[in-house]
Structure formats: structure tokens, C-alpha cells
Design a protein around this motif. Structure first.
Motif, PDB file in Angstrom:
ATOM      1  N   ALA B  85       0.932  -1.307  -0.291  1.00 16.80           N
ATOM      2  CA  ALA B  85       0.476   0.344   0.079  1.00 16.80           C
ATOM      3  C   ALA B  85       1.062   0.985   0.276  1.00 16.80           C
ATOM      4  O   ALA B  85       0.506   2.265  -1.050  1.00 16.80           O
ATOM      5  CB  ALA B  85      -0.602  -0.567   1.642  1.00 16.80           C
ATOM      6  N   CYS B  86       2.026   1.015   0.573  1.00 20.04           N
ATOM      7  CA  CYS B  86       2.932   2.310   0.761  1.00 20.04           C
ATOM      8  C   CYS B  86       3.016   2.597  -0.353  1.00 20.04           C
ATOM      9  O   CYS B  86       3.855   3.959  -0.620  1.00 20.04           O
ATOM     10  CB  CYS B  86       3.768   1.977   1.904  1.00 20.04           C
ATOM     11  N   LEU B  88       2.505   2.597  -3.287  1.00 21.21           N
ATOM     12  CA  LEU B  88       1.541   3.136  -4.301  1.00 21.21           C
ATOM     13  C   LEU B  88       1.472   4.693  -3.574  1.00 21.21           C
ATOM     14  O   LEU B  88       1.550   5.800  -3.873  1.00 21.21           O
ATOM     15  CB  LEU B  88       0.073   2.569  -3.529  1.00 21.21           C
ATOM     16  N   TYR B  90       0.650   6.712  -1.115  1.00 23.63           N
ATOM     17  CA  TYR B  90      -0.808   7.696  -0.880  1.00 23.63           C
ATOM     18  C   TYR B  90      -0.471   8.711  -0.318  1.00 23.63           C
ATOM     19  O   TYR B  90      -0.820   9.945  -1.010  1.00 23.63           O
ATOM     20  CB  TYR B  90      -1.894   6.963  -0.527  1.00 23.63           C
ATOM     21  N   ASP B  91      -0.646   8.248   1.519  1.00 24.14           N
ATOM     22  CA  ASP B  91       0.410  10.027   1.872  1.00 24.14           C
ATOM     23  C   ASP B  91       1.296   9.251   2.551  1.00 24.14           C
ATOM     24  O   ASP B  91       0.325   8.129   3.588  1.00 24.14           O
ATOM     25  CB  ASP B  91      -0.247  10.536   1.753  1.00 24.14           C
ATOM     26  N   TYR B  93       1.628   7.831   5.545  1.00 21.09           N
ATOM     27  CA  TYR B  93       1.030   7.461   6.849  1.00 21.09           C
ATOM     28  C   TYR B  93       2.496   7.579   7.926  1.00 21.09           C
ATOM     29  O   TYR B  93       3.878   7.030   7.736  1.00 21.09           O
ATOM     30  CB  TYR B  93       0.087   5.758   7.035  1.00 21.09           C
TER      31      TYR B  93
END
Lengths: 222, 222
Positions: B85-86, B88, B90-91, B93
DNA sequence: AGCTTACGGTGACAATGTCACCAAAGGATA
DNA sequence: TATCCTTTGGTGACATTGTCACCGTAAGCT
């Protein structure tokens, strides 16, 4: 020249490769559900991945103890990746999706979803970005539930639920479920807000009188 | 006849198609990290997806307010989908992954990951099952943090941390981070447990004297 | 030894959750 | 209209949990 389709409502899907577009459009069905209906839930796992075209779906968890809590909302232009997760049926999770308004969605069958992931890099990016956002949002929520003061969370939620309008049509009980707390606690906090002149109350409605005051409290997030 | 590889440690990867196996093996690198090192975290996003071969990685969140909470652990045989996920991004986290023991992992670069998802149905199933489990686990965690009594959660956590051993080497402060509460609260609860003869304490250690008693409390989950 | 830090204990108090009630508002029905 | 019934919200007492400001001791370091 391509006519307008529902795909154009999704930023991440706008630039799909033409054959992939066609596959998605030809193999998906537009479905509708009235406000209040249960889109998915325990014992009612969806057979399809949903792309929400119109309306709002509230996803909330039902605890064994009878405690509910709102996890997040899906608004038009978002996909319901959780239903994707549910497609894989890890185990029947206790979350349910409820249409808060009349809802329209494009339903993509499981096998089509798999094929799309295989064939299109854009679609993969879309899917993983959605997962990623969902998970980081859940992280934020855990932080909030564990560490944020209740008055701050309530102020924040009132502003979000109002959506800019003056009054929020909801009950103390529903606000309690939004925050995962007890109705009495919400009642007390709203009384305090009222005492400060931030809101006025009626049965089933909260009217925001002083947005600035509420906002100032809500911003203790940062 | 195929020689044993690290793939065999992952139930979901055992039956990969041979060309996919080869791709995964040839394009991945085995990396090692000592106990205590930060695998990923704010400002240190991983370039690779990790398959944990040995050891335990603790993922915990650091709040702005300085409050920490343990989100979950990754043990050998699990993949770090969150790093995916990271990937990608997203921002950034606020979660960080810390090696709790010496750790060995197979690192798969981002582009290889994408190619594997495209080419192999088994791999897709593996990835989505991992996402699915992670999300449902987070749901359970939210429920626990919001509604479960602290003594029940502490009892449960002590049993899990012990892993069958008699004593848990940890401090009150670390237990507080496990549960997302304050050190003083853990101290009080442990005193109560001790008063009941369930545990005995030493500096930096909790010894389980009466597993049955602790278990009985912990099972108030169900 | 002296210094420093980590660890844990304590009491007072604030915030939140729980329980057992109550009263009023609104809807449904005879 | 009168009567029931459900929903909504108010209240006080109490339990649990979180916060703050301390303290003393144990362990590690020089």
C-alpha cells in the motif's frame, strides 16, 4: 470519439485502455437501491464489486455486545473495495453497508474484476490506491478512537455531517454510533455545546449557530 | 523436481505457476535486518514489497500527540501488504515497522510486484487475501479499542505476548503502547492481577502464575 | 562512588462509560 | 378524540479509564 459513460465519474478510471473500458462497460450492470436498504452485511456478502455512481453508503460495524460504530462512508465516485475484500470472503466480517440515500452503482462480477486486474495497469493502480486509502483511513480512525477527546470528535463530526448546511437531522443515538460511544455521553456534550451557544437543539435535529466556535474545537486534531 | 525455496514457506504461494515462481525468485533479494531496526516508517518508505521469512515485525502508529499504539504484527510466512500500500504512496502514513527480532525477508521490487499481479491468478489471490485479512483485523481492532474493557484486553495481550512461555519480558510502558493506553493504567491493572494471584511482577517482566484465571477474563471477547 | 535514566508507585482529579430510571414528543390506532 | 406505544432525550449515581504531578528505586554508565 467516445460517448460519456459512468467510467468518467471515476478519476482513476478515466484513462483506461479502450479494450478494458469496453470490457468493464459490457460486463457490468447498473443497479439501484433505495435509501435505508442493506447493500451488504453479515450473511449477505455481495457477489459483485461496486462502483458507486450516486448516493452515499454508510459502512458500520456491529459488535457482539450490541455496540455499533460507523467505520466510514462511500460517496459517489468511490469504489467499494471492501466488497472486493469480502468477495474473497476471508471470513464473514461483521460490517454492513447501508444506503443512506437512494443509491446507484455499477456492479462488476468477481471474475470480471479479476480479469481487469490482470489486463490493465491503470485498473491495478486504481484498485491498490483504493485499498491504500482505506487502510490509512482506518489507521487514522484507530488513532482518533484511542486518543482523541470526545468533544473534539463530536465537533468534527457535526461539521462533517452538516455538509455546509445549517442543521443536522440526526438523533443523539445516531451521533453516538458515529463516534462509538454512548447516547448519554453525546447528550451531555451537546448540552455543553448549547450552553456555549454553539448549537441549538430540537427533537431529531441539531442546528449549528456558531460554526466558528465548533470549528475551533474540532481543529484540535492538528 | 523443484528444490526447496523460500516460496514454500508461504501457503498461498506454494502452487504458483513455474514461470511465475522463477520470476519471483530471480527478481527478489533476500535481506536481513537486526532486531530493533526500523524496516519502514515516516520518511522511510520501502521500495520493495516484503515477504517475511524469519522473525517478527511490529507495526505501530505514532500519533502527533505523542501517543503510540501497536497496530499489528507480521510474522514469518506473512507478507507486508501494507508496504505494498505504501509503495503506492498514498500519503506518508504515520505507521512504522520495527523488527522485534532479527529478521529475514525477500524483497520484491515494485515493478516485479505489478507484473506478478498481472500474470498470475494465484498471486492475485494471495495479495487480495492478505489485504482482506488486514482490513478485517483492523475492523476487529477498532471494535476492541472502542468497546472492550481494558482488563480484558490486557489479559488477552499478556497471553498472546507470552506465546506459551511463563514470563513476558516487557515493561508497563510497552504494554500501554500495545493497548493504546497510559502506563499508569497498566500498572493499576497489573497490580489487580497480582492481587488475584494471576501474575507476579519484576522489573521489566511479568510472570504468569495462573493462566486459567487470565484466560477466563480474556475470553470475555466472545 | 556519583550520575543519569528507565521503571514503576501513588493520589487527586477529569473525562468517559454504564445503569436505572424518568418525562415528553410523536405516531398509531380504536 | 382518547389511549397506547415507541422514540427521543434528561438525570443522577456510580464505575472505569485517562491525565497530571509527583516520588522512590533499580539498573547502567563513567
Amino acid at each position: 470519439m467516445q460517448t460519456e459513460t459512468w467510467l468518467d465519474r471515476f478519476a482513476g478510471l478515466a484513462r483506461l485502455e479502450p479494450p478494458v473500458r469496453d470490457l468493464l462497460l459490457s460486463r457490468s450492470a447498473i443497479i439501484a437501491a433505495p435509501a435505508g436498504s442493506v447493500i451488504f452485511g453479515p450473511g449477505k456478502s455481495p457477489e459483485n464489486m461496486l462502483f458507486l455512481l450516486d448516493g452515499v453508503v454508510r459502512v458500520q460495524q456491529v459488535s457482539e455486545s450490541g455496540h455499533d460504530i460507523v467505520l466510514y462512508r462511500i460517496t459517489a465516485g468511490e469504489s467499494c473495495v471492501l466488497t472486493t475484500a469480502c468477495l474473497l470472503a476471508y471470513d464473514d466480517y461483521a460490517a454492513e453497508g447501508i444506503a443512506e440515500t437512494d443509491v446507484q452503482a455499477a456492479a462488476v462480477p468477481r471474475d470480471v474484476f479479476d480479469e481487469l486486474v490482470a489486463q490493465s495497469k491503470s485498473f491495478r493502480n486504481f484498485v491498490f490506491a483504493a485499498f491504500s486509502k482505506r487502510i490509512t483511513d482506518l489507521f487514522l480512525m484507530i488513532d482518533e478512537v484511542a486518543f482523541q477527546r470526545l468533544d473534539v470528535r463530536l465537533a468534527d463530526r457535526l461539521l462533517k455531517l452538516s455538509g455546509g448546511a445549517d442543521t443536522v437531522a440526526t438523533t443523539h443515538q445516531k451521533l453516538a454510533v458515529e463516534l462509538g460511544t454512548a447516547r448519554e455521553v453525546v447528550s451531555r456534550q451537546l448540552q455543553e455545546f448549547q450552553r456555549r451557544g454553539w448549537i441549538s437543539q430540537a427533537r431529531g435535529a441539531v442546528t449549528l449557530q456558531d460554526r466558528a466556535g465548533i470549528l475551533k474545537l474540532a481543529q484540535h486534531h492538528s
